[in-house]
Design a protein around this motif. Structure first.
Motif, PDB file in Angstrom:
ATOM      1  N   GLY A 128      25.217 -65.828  -0.896  1.00 46.53           N
ATOM      2  CA  GLY A 128      24.348 -64.303  -0.862  1.00 46.53           C
ATOM      3  C   GLY A 128      25.274 -62.914  -0.768  1.00 46.53           C
ATOM      4  O   GLY A 128      25.349 -62.568  -0.659  1.00 46.53           O
ATOM      5  N   GLN A 129      26.368 -63.788  -0.406  1.00 46.33           N
ATOM      6  CA  GLN A 129      27.385 -63.017   0.350  1.00 46.33           C
ATOM      7  C   GLN A 129      28.856 -63.132  -1.040  1.00 46.33           C
ATOM      8  O   GLN A 129      28.912 -63.827  -1.734  1.00 46.33           O
ATOM      9  N   ARG A 130      28.864 -61.123  -0.907  1.00 47.75           N
ATOM     10  CA  ARG A 130      30.065 -60.565  -1.719  1.00 47.75           C
ATOM     11  C   ARG A 130      31.191 -60.961  -1.117  1.00 47.75           C
ATOM     12  O   ARG A 130      32.064 -60.705   0.109  1.00 47.75           O
ATOM     13  N   ILE A 131      32.324 -61.327  -2.001  1.00 52.31           N
ATOM     14  CA  ILE A 131      33.465 -61.713  -1.312  1.00 52.31           C
ATOM     15  C   ILE A 131      35.169 -61.044  -2.369  1.00 52.31           C
ATOM     16  O   ILE A 131      34.119 -60.848  -3.709  1.00 52.31           O
ATOM     17  N   PRO A 132      35.615 -61.514  -2.024  1.00 52.86           N
ATOM     18  CA  PRO A 132      36.887 -60.393  -2.435  1.00 52.86           C
ATOM     19  C   PRO A 132      37.065 -60.603  -3.853  1.00 52.86           C
ATOM     20  O   PRO A 132      37.874 -61.897  -3.497  1.00 52.86           O
ATOM     21  N   LEU A 133      37.648 -59.544  -5.070  1.00 56.11           N
ATOM     22  CA  LEU A 133      37.807 -60.270  -6.041  1.00 56.11           C
ATOM     23  C   LEU A 133      38.950 -61.150  -5.850  1.00 56.11           C
ATOM     24  O   LEU A 133      39.813 -61.991  -6.951  1.00 56.11           O
ATOM     25  N   HIS A 134      40.249 -60.038  -5.344  1.00 58.98           N
ATOM     26  CA  HIS A 134      41.805 -60.764  -5.961  1.00 58.98           C
ATOM     27  C   HIS A 134      42.183 -61.076  -4.777  1.00 58.98           C
ATOM     28  O   HIS A 134      42.976 -62.185  -4.986  1.00 58.98           O
ATOM     29  N   ALA A 135      40.912 -61.733  -3.868  1.00 62.29           N
ATOM     30  CA  ALA A 135      41.780 -62.871  -2.612  1.00 62.29           C
ATOM     31  C   ALA A 135      41.011 -63.992  -3.014  1.00 62.29           C
ATOM     32  O   ALA A 135      41.165 -65.254  -1.973  1.00 62.29           O
ATOM     33  N   THR A 136      40.267 -64.507  -3.759  1.00 65.25           N
ATOM     34  CA  THR A 136      39.322 -65.835  -4.056  1.00 65.25           C
ATOM     35  C   THR A 136      40.316 -66.358  -5.563  1.00 65.25           C
ATOM     36  O   THR A 136      40.048 -65.694  -6.466  1.00 65.25           O
ATOM     37  N   SER A 137      39.369 -67.770  -5.662  1.00 66.66           N
ATOM     38  CA  SER A 137      39.988 -68.090  -6.946  1.00 66.66           C
ATOM     39  C   SER A 137      38.293 -67.896  -8.056  1.00 66.66           C
ATOM     40  O   SER A 137      39.043 -68.078  -8.704  1.00 66.66           O
ATOM     41  N   ASN A 138      37.551 -67.901  -7.230  1.00 69.18           N
ATOM     42  CA  ASN A 138      36.125 -67.411  -8.312  1.00 69.18           C
ATOM     43  C   ASN A 138      36.420 -66.036  -8.171  1.00 69.18           C
ATOM     44  O   ASN A 138      36.328 -65.842  -9.853  1.00 69.18           O
ATOM     45  N   GLY A 139      36.855 -64.823  -8.015  1.00 69.46           N
ATOM     46  CA  GLY A 139      37.252 -63.467  -8.118  1.00 69.46           C
ATOM     47  C   GLY A 139      38.304 -62.951  -9.181  1.00 69.46           C
ATOM     48  O   GLY A 139      38.193 -62.679  -9.752  1.00 69.46           O
ATOM     49  N   LYS A 140      39.468 -64.681  -8.608  1.00 70.28           N
ATOM     50  CA  LYS A 140      40.738 -64.912 -10.181  1.00 70.28           C
ATOM     51  C   LYS A 140      39.862 -64.613 -11.643  1.00 70.28           C
ATOM     52  O   LYS A 140      40.063 -64.154 -12.511  1.00 70.28           O
ATOM     53  N   VAL A 141      39.207 -65.426 -11.292  1.00 70.34           N
ATOM     54  CA  VAL A 141      38.845 -66.208 -13.000  1.00 70.34           C
ATOM     55  C   VAL A 141      38.283 -64.677 -13.241  1.00 70.34           C
ATOM     56  O   VAL A 141      37.545 -65.347 -14.344  1.00 70.34           O
ATOM     57  N   LEU A 142      37.023 -65.173 -12.205  1.00 73.33           N
ATOM     58  CA  LEU A 142      36.158 -63.705 -13.278  1.00 73.33           C
ATOM     59  C   LEU A 142      36.542 -62.006 -13.870  1.00 73.33           C
ATOM     60  O   LEU A 142      36.455 -61.826 -14.334  1.00 73.33           O
ATOM     61  N   LEU A 143      37.968 -61.930 -12.350  1.00 75.64           N
ATOM     62  CA  LEU A 143      38.636 -60.753 -12.857  1.00 75.64           C
ATOM     63  C   LEU A 143      39.334 -60.903 -14.762  1.00 75.64           C
ATOM     64  O   LEU A 143      39.225 -60.270 -15.623  1.00 75.64           O
ATOM     65  N   ALA A 144      40.010 -62.471 -14.231  1.00 73.93           N
ATOM     66  CA  ALA A 144      40.083 -62.694 -15.459  1.00 73.93           C
ATOM     67  C   ALA A 144      39.662 -62.858 -17.271  1.00 73.93           C
ATOM     68  O   ALA A 144      39.424 -62.712 -18.356  1.00 73.93           O
ATOM     69  N   GLY A 145      38.013 -62.666 -17.047  1.00 77.79           N
ATOM     70  CA  GLY A 145      36.895 -62.296 -17.478  1.00 77.79           C
ATOM     71  C   GLY A 145      37.476 -61.676 -18.373  1.00 77.79           C
ATOM     72  O   GLY A 145      36.052 -60.691 -19.730  1.00 77.79           O
ATOM     73  N   LEU A 146      37.547 -60.111 -17.936  1.00 75.79           N
ATOM     74  CA  LEU A 146      37.412 -58.863 -18.370  1.00 75.79           C
ATOM     75  C   LEU A 146      38.630 -58.746 -19.032  1.00 75.79           C
ATOM     76  O   LEU A 146      40.421 -59.306 -18.909  1.00 75.79           O
ATOM     77  N   SER A 147      39.348 -57.497 -18.999  1.00 77.40           N
ATOM     78  CA  SER A 147      39.957 -57.137 -19.930  1.00 77.40           C
ATOM     79  C   SER A 147      40.871 -57.057 -18.641  1.00 77.40           C
ATOM     80  O   SER A 147      41.174 -56.336 -17.462  1.00 77.40           O
ATOM     81  N   ASP A 148      42.596 -56.260 -19.392  1.00 78.34           N
ATOM     82  CA  ASP A 148      43.301 -55.419 -17.572  1.00 78.34           C
ATOM     83  C   ASP A 148      42.818 -54.287 -17.256  1.00 78.34           C
ATOM     84  O   ASP A 148      42.869 -53.811 -16.414  1.00 78.34           O
TER      85      ASP A 148
END
Length: 252
Positions: A128-148
């Motif tokens: 239920g909590q939102r965690i920063p994308l750039h500082a977490t493994s999950n966040g970086k995977v989710l970002l990698a699913g986007l275009s640059d």
């Protein structure tokens, strides 16, 4: 206060249409106890967003396709959690560490499920909590699913620093995303908090889109090179299993 009242009335209109199937401006105004002009303004706003549509020339309205779009987003998240739950338990048992599932939400990683074994050092329940994308493994995977370009837009210009190891340069984070896409996983050590290591891999839908991230996390002192390698293999395999359940037929 007026804005909050308008939002409340707009939601009541949606409730009325969900309950009755269809209704005219006069009927809705009667239910709400307001003037027809007030309802007309609210209907116009809802109609612009496809949340309501005119049913027939008599002026009746019903719920629009925009509601299906919103419901579809929620259903997709629920599908991921449902399909991943048993796999998450298997992954937690295999690694002895905490397993988290996250989705992209409002520029952050929203944790939608968590499984921890009895032996896992679980300092926090992230569900239920939102965690920063750039500082977490999950966040970086989710970002990698986007275009640059999309990733840069989501990240913005300034990135917060949480530890000495947090990567705060947007260009450097985007460069990491290419590596995540190529290898199919990411390992993050001490970037969100000291002493926390996490490994994550993408969960894909039938179209190959990254819809969630699967991670194993635990205390850094338990993640030596051999343990990281084992956790990485396990995360990638289990994330692929969930992707298969969601209809993905591509390679890991």
């Amino acid at each position: 206060m007026g804005t909050v009242q308008s939002v409340d009335r707009a939601l009541m209109i949606l409730d009325i249409l969900a309950r009755d199937g269809e209704a005219g401006v006069t009927e809705i105004a009667g239910h709400l106890g307001v003037h027809k002009s007030t309802v007309s303004r609210l209907i116009d706003s809802l109609e612009e967003r496809d949340l309501v549509e005119q049913h027939d020339p008599r002026g009746k309205y019903r719920l629009g396709i925009g509601v299906l779009r919103l419901a579809g987003a929620t259903t997709a998240r629920l599908d991921v959690v449902q399909e991943a739950r048993s796999v998450a338990k298997s992954l937690a048992a295999a690694t002895g560490e905490t397993v988290n599932i996250a989705v992209l939400s409002e520029g952050a990683a929203l944790y939608v499920d968590q499984v921890a074994t009895a032996g896992a050092v679980q300092s926090h329940n992230w569900v239920g909590q939102r965690i920063p994308l750039h500082a977490t493994s999950n966040g970086k995977v989710l970002l990698a699913g986007l275009s640059d370009a999309e990733a840069r837009k989501v990240l913005g210009r300034r990135l917060a620093s949480y530890t000495a190891r947090t990567v705060t340069d947007v260009g450097a984070v985007v460069k990491q995303l290419a590596e995540v896409r190529e290898q199919g996983y990411v390992v993050v050590v001490d970037e969100l908090e000291h002493g926390l290591t996490a490994v994550a891999a993408p969960i894909r839908n039938a179209h190959g889109d990254v819809v969630a991230s699967f991670s194993v996390s635990g205390p850094t002192f338990r993640f030596a090179e051999r343990e990281v390698a084992a956790a990485t293999t396990a995360v990638v395999e289990h994330a692929l299993e969930v992707s298969r359940r969601l209809g993905w037929r591509g390679a890991a």
